[in-house]
Motif scaffolding. Structure first.
Motif, PDB file in Angstrom:
ATOM      1  N   VAL A 286     -10.779 -67.064  12.149  1.00  0.00           N
ATOM      2  CA  VAL A 286     -11.917 -66.311  11.615  1.00  0.00           C
ATOM      3  C   VAL A 286     -12.433 -66.999  10.347  1.00  0.00           C
ATOM      4  O   VAL A 286     -13.634 -67.249  10.205  1.00  0.00           O
TER       5      VAL A 286
ATOM      6  N   CYS B  39      -4.822 -59.797   4.017  1.00  0.00           N
ATOM      7  CA  CYS B  39      -6.168 -59.676   3.448  1.00  0.00           C
ATOM      8  C   CYS B  39      -6.151 -59.055   2.056  1.00  0.00           C
ATOM      9  O   CYS B  39      -7.200 -58.927   1.421  1.00  0.00           O
TER      10      CYS B  39
ATOM     11  N   LEU C  26     -18.702 -60.892  10.812  1.00  0.00           N
ATOM     12  CA  LEU C  26     -18.768 -61.314   9.396  1.00  0.00           C
ATOM     13  C   LEU C  26     -19.948 -62.252   9.156  1.00  0.00           C
ATOM     14  O   LEU C  26     -20.642 -62.144   8.139  1.00  0.00           O
TER      15      LEU C  26
ATOM     16  N   HIS D 151     -14.485 -54.267   9.179  1.00  0.00           N
ATOM     17  CA  HIS D 151     -13.338 -54.459  10.075  1.00  0.00           C
ATOM     18  C   HIS D 151     -13.907 -54.550  11.482  1.00  0.00           C
ATOM     19  O   HIS D 151     -14.671 -53.692  11.903  1.00  0.00           O
ATOM     20  N   ALA D 152     -13.558 -55.601  12.187  1.00  0.00           N
ATOM     21  CA  ALA D 152     -14.133 -55.785  13.522  1.00  0.00           C
ATOM     22  C   ALA D 152     -13.038 -56.040  14.533  1.00  0.00           C
ATOM     23  O   ALA D 152     -12.005 -56.606  14.219  1.00  0.00           O
ATOM     24  N   ARG D 153     -13.289 -55.582  15.714  1.00  0.00           N
ATOM     25  CA  ARG D 153     -12.426 -55.963  16.836  1.00  0.00           C
ATOM     26  C   ARG D 153     -13.269 -56.027  18.089  1.00  0.00           C
ATOM     27  O   ARG D 153     -14.284 -55.356  18.201  1.00  0.00           O
ATOM     28  N   ARG D 154     -12.793 -56.875  19.022  1.00  0.00           N
ATOM     29  CA  ARG D 154     -13.610 -57.132  20.210  1.00  0.00           C
ATOM     30  C   ARG D 154     -13.827 -55.889  21.047  1.00  0.00           C
ATOM     31  O   ARG D 154     -14.876 -55.677  21.611  1.00  0.00           O
TER      32      ARG D 154
ATOM     33  N   GLY E  24     -14.023 -59.146   4.649  1.00  0.00           N
ATOM     34  CA  GLY E  24     -13.420 -58.919   5.958  1.00  0.00           C
ATOM     35  C   GLY E  24     -12.043 -58.300   5.778  1.00  0.00           C
ATOM     36  O   GLY E  24     -11.210 -58.846   5.060  1.00  0.00           O
TER      37      GLY E  24
ATOM     38  N   PRO F 253     -14.436 -60.695  15.274  1.00  0.00           N
ATOM     39  CA  PRO F 253     -14.500 -60.616  13.805  1.00  0.00           C
ATOM     40  C   PRO F 253     -15.381 -61.671  13.153  1.00  0.00           C
ATOM     41  O   PRO F 253     -16.169 -61.348  12.260  1.00  0.00           O
TER      42      PRO F 253
ATOM     43  N   GLY G  94      -8.675 -57.247   7.619  1.00  0.00           N
ATOM     44  CA  GLY G  94      -7.912 -57.421   8.855  1.00  0.00           C
ATOM     45  C   GLY G  94      -6.836 -56.365   8.998  1.00  0.00           C
ATOM     46  O   GLY G  94      -6.817 -55.365   8.285  1.00  0.00           O
TER      47      GLY G  94
END
Ligand SMILES: Nc1ncnc2c1ncn2[C@@H]1O[C@H](COP(=O)(O)OP(=O)(O)O)[C@@H](O)[C@H]1O
Ligand SMILES: [Mg+2]
Length: 290
Positions: free
Chosen positions: A262, A159, A234, A181-184, A152, A230, A154
């Protein structure tokens, strides 16, 4: 980086899997493995004589457990150097203490006293994010042995230790690394312009990864951008992974929390072993400032 790997065991089936994971990693790294069992009811006082029959039993059971775990580890990896240690104290405290001089600490997600429905045992909850370096929490037989490493990524420097650990694991195993990499919501799009219509987040992630790609040229890296919370992204990726690596906290973490949200959710729900990697504080910082 050949410091000792410490694995905690309580003799449970999940702890057996943690020991297997740990001895595989020890063999990969050419590092020694120390298998540790903590006994809370220590029967011996300063005189060395046993005071209580029950506690005596706990010590004998612990010794047996360690002998069996060491034998299983040596059978699995005859090339690994395996030692055992029986220590007095509460398991999480003992393992935190052992981790200070270790390269890595490995525990099971659950143990002998697994409470039905509990998402995580008290020992992993009491060590992950509480010590510098990597704590690997092994889940029962859910990892995809042919899967790669997922890390993951960030928005913050936090990270970086996770990236270091993930690249090293991918290199040692010769397997691919997927950086998620995630975002809402879709990230902000830069001011329009000939070169600036691209989403900023993937570029920032690519920049962060670039230095690591250079240091680990043999590792095949893919960069994934997920439009999801996130932890959910993951956990989803963990279904096809051999190992999921996260930092202990990110930008959003509240100061007093040991683990970011997270990392905590991932520890509860991931479908493969999870490594939580915490950065050691800078030793050069002035006394009293962290
Ligand atoms: N007494 C102990 N000594 C060393 N390691 C332990 C001990 N108890 C638990 N562990 C480690 O912690 C993992 C999780 O156990 P624990 O948190 O106690 O879960 P549970 O509540 O299900 O018993 C175990 O798989 C093992 O790796
Ligand atoms: Mg327990």
């Amino acid at each position: 980086m050949n410091g000792v790997i410490v694995a905690g065991t309580d003799g449970s089936a999940v702890a057996d899997e943690a020991v297997c994971w740990a001895v595989d990693d020890a063999a990969r790294r050419g590092a020694p493995l120390r298998i540790v069992h903590a006994v809370e009811a220590w029967p011996y006082g300063a005189s060395g004589f046993s005071a209580s029959g029950t506690a005596d039993f706990a010590v004998r059971a612990g010794e047996r457990m360690l002998t069996e775990a060491a034998r299983a580890a040596a059978d699995r990896r005859p090339d690994a150097v395996v030692t055992t240690e029986l220590v007095e104290g509460a398991p999480a405290a003992v393992l935190r203490d052992q981790a200070t001089a270790a390269a890595e600490l490995v525990v099971g997600s659950h143990g002998v006293s697994a409470v039905t429905g509990a998402l995580l045992g008290s020992v992993p909850a009491g060590v992950a994010g509480h010590v510098d370096g990597a704590v690997v929490v092994v889940r029962p037989s859910m990892a995809d042995p042919y899967g790669g490493i997922v890390v993951g990524v960030g928005d913050s420097e936090e990270c970086e230790p996770a990236l270091a650990f993930a690249f090293e694991q991918a290199r040692l195993r010769g397997c691919p690394l997927r950086a998620v990499h995630a975002r809402r919501t879709p990230s902000r799009v830069s001011e329009p312009g000939p070169d600036r219509t691209e989403d900023e987040a993937p570029r920032a992630v690519a920049d962060r990864l670039a230095a690591w790609r250079e240091r680990f040229p043999t590792v095949a890296v893919t960069q994934d951008m997920a439009c999801a919370p996130p932890a959910a992204a993951l956990v989803d990726a963990s279904g096809r992974a051999a190992l999921l690596v996260v930092g202990s906290r990110g930008l959003g973490a509240v100061g007093s929390l040991i683990l970011g949200s997270v990392s905590r959710q991932v520890l509860h729900h991931a479908r493969c072993p999870v490594a939580v990697v915490r950065q050691a504080p800078l030793r050069s910082s002035p006394a009293g400032h962290r």
